[in-house]
Enzyme design. Structure first.
Site, PDB file in Angstrom:
ATOM      1  N   GLU A  63       0.913  -1.274  -0.079  1.00  0.00           N
ATOM      2  CA  GLU A  63      -0.188  -0.179  -0.027  1.00  0.00           C
ATOM      3  C   GLU A  63       0.882   1.255   0.058  1.00  0.00           C
ATOM      4  O   GLU A  63       2.005   1.204   0.784  1.00  0.00           O
ATOM      5  CB  GLU A  63      -1.035  -0.018   1.170  1.00  0.00           C
ATOM      6  CG  GLU A  63      -1.878  -1.068   1.347  1.00  0.00           C
ATOM      7  CD  GLU A  63      -2.454  -1.310   2.758  1.00  0.00           C
ATOM      8  OE1 GLU A  63      -3.567  -1.984   2.898  1.00  0.00           O
ATOM      9  OE2 GLU A  63      -1.824  -0.822   3.605  1.00  0.00           O
ATOM     10  N   ASP A 234      -8.373  -4.636   8.413  1.00  0.00           N
ATOM     11  CA  ASP A 234      -7.805  -3.375   7.722  1.00  0.00           C
ATOM     12  C   ASP A 234      -7.522  -3.515   6.291  1.00  0.00           C
ATOM     13  O   ASP A 234      -6.606  -2.862   5.727  1.00  0.00           O
ATOM     14  CB  ASP A 234      -6.374  -3.210   8.469  1.00  0.00           C
ATOM     15  CG  ASP A 234      -5.408  -4.311   8.432  1.00  0.00           C
ATOM     16  OD1 ASP A 234      -5.561  -5.469   7.919  1.00  0.00           O
ATOM     17  OD2 ASP A 234      -4.290  -3.987   8.835  1.00  0.00           O
TER      18      ASP A 234
END
Length: 353
Positions: A63, A234
């Site tokens: 990410e 998450d």
């Protein structure tokens, strides 16, 4: 602002950050990052915000997490690969940058693997101070892996938690956690199940790693007044709470557009009511309705927290005289002549010849 014709980036390596935390002390680092997070969340409207950019693969995710105000740009590169430990690698690895908005010059390049654990724990404590019942002293900690010590110490130092009820599907993880918390003043109780750990706890923190739609907490485990700090859910396809836990609770999030994709609320309709935490901190929305309410902080990790942590690292490194200057950007005699650095007339190349 960099000086004319010369600029260096401050580099904080992993050994630098380890030494910085050792010199400052983990309690002061947690407090400092938490203070920065709260201050930055109170400037919520000053930031250009977006959900992180994620590249998912079979075994994990990589990410990029950007954010900026009108002076400073920051980003974090971070991965999440639960199987990494079999290769001797951390499940989470990260680094980050602070840059000057006016010039684009990178001011700081730092490790963020250790720092991400600190900032995640600090964020949990900031949320719990706003949402948990005053006087909470016991916490169930479900998932006793790499993040668990940081969560335990943040709640101990910043909220006064003195008893931890522990559960992990791997008993060795609980043994490791108990050993690492020796001498901290925390009382630890190893439990045989998540249900046993939750029983009697004021706060429940779930911080599991498996990339699955799990149901670590179910509605029958809830008790009036409980605060749930849901950290492990998450990314898309990764949850920890049964959907009915969320339906029965007041739910608070960091940045709703991101949490609806990645958090436990991904299980629920897009119009499911949530409150962004900055609104509570700023006094614009109420937090806990009453002492009997169940509150959930659906924590996924947001770029503003890394901005706050990088600010802390920069300031602490300056205070302690730590880090090394790094020539990440070529030094140009003529800023309009990049090709000139390849010329043998370049002072750098002459010195190397």
């Amino acid at each position: 602002m960099p000086s004319k014709n010369h600029f260096s980036t401050l580099y904080l390596s992993a050994p630098d950050v380890i030494a910085l935390v050792q010199r400052k002390g983990i309690e002061q680092c947690l407090r400092g990052i938490a203070d920065n997070i709260e201050a930055d969340f109170l400037r919520w409207s000053a930031f250009d915000k977006s959900a992180r950019v994620a590249s998912h693969s079979r075994d994990g995710v990589i990410e990029l997490m950007p954010i900026a105000d009108d002076q400073t740009y920051a980003f974090k590169y971070v991965n999440g690969h639960p199987k990494n430990t079999r290769w001797g690698l951390s499940t989470v690895m990260a680094f980050g940058v602070l840059a000057d908005v006016a010039t684009g010059a990178p001011l700081l390049l730092s490790e963020l693997t250790l720092t991400t654990a600190l900032r995640t724990a600090a964020m949990s404590a900031v949320a719990a101070r706003a949402l948990a019942r005053p006087g909470a002293r016991s916490m169930a900690l479900i998932g006793n892996g790499a993040q668990s010590e940081f969560q335990a110490l943040a709640f101990h130092h910043l909220l006064g938690i003195d008893t931890l009820r522990l559960f992990d599907t791997d008993p060795a993880a609980t043994t490791k956690l108990q050993a690492n918390l020796q001498g901290t003043g925390l009382r630890t109780v190893a439990c045989a199940s998540a249900a046993e750990a939750v029983r009697g706890a004021d706060i429940v923190t779930t911080v599991t790693a498996d990339k699955t739609n799990a149901t670590i907490l179910t509605p029958d485990m809830l008790a009036p007044g409980m605060h749930i700090n849901a950290v492990g859910g998450d990314c898309p396809g990764k949850t920890e709470l049964h959907a009915d836990v969320l339906r029965q609770a007041q739910v608070f999030v960091e940045y709703a557009p991101q949490t609806r994709i990645e958090g436990d609320i991904q299980q629920l309709p897009s119009d499911f009511a949530v409150t962004e935490l900055w609104e509570v901190l700023a006094g614009e929305r109420a937090g806990r309705a009453n002492d009997a309410a169940v509150t959930v902080f659906d924590s996924v990790g947001f770029a503003l927290e890394d901005f706050s942590a990088l600010r802390f690292l920069r300031d602490a490194a300056t205070e302690l005289g730590m880090g090394q200057p790094m020539e990440l950007i070529p030094e140009l005699q003529d800023p309009k002549n990049l090709f000139g650095v390849l010329s043998l007339r370049s002072p750098r190349l002459r010195a190397a010849a």
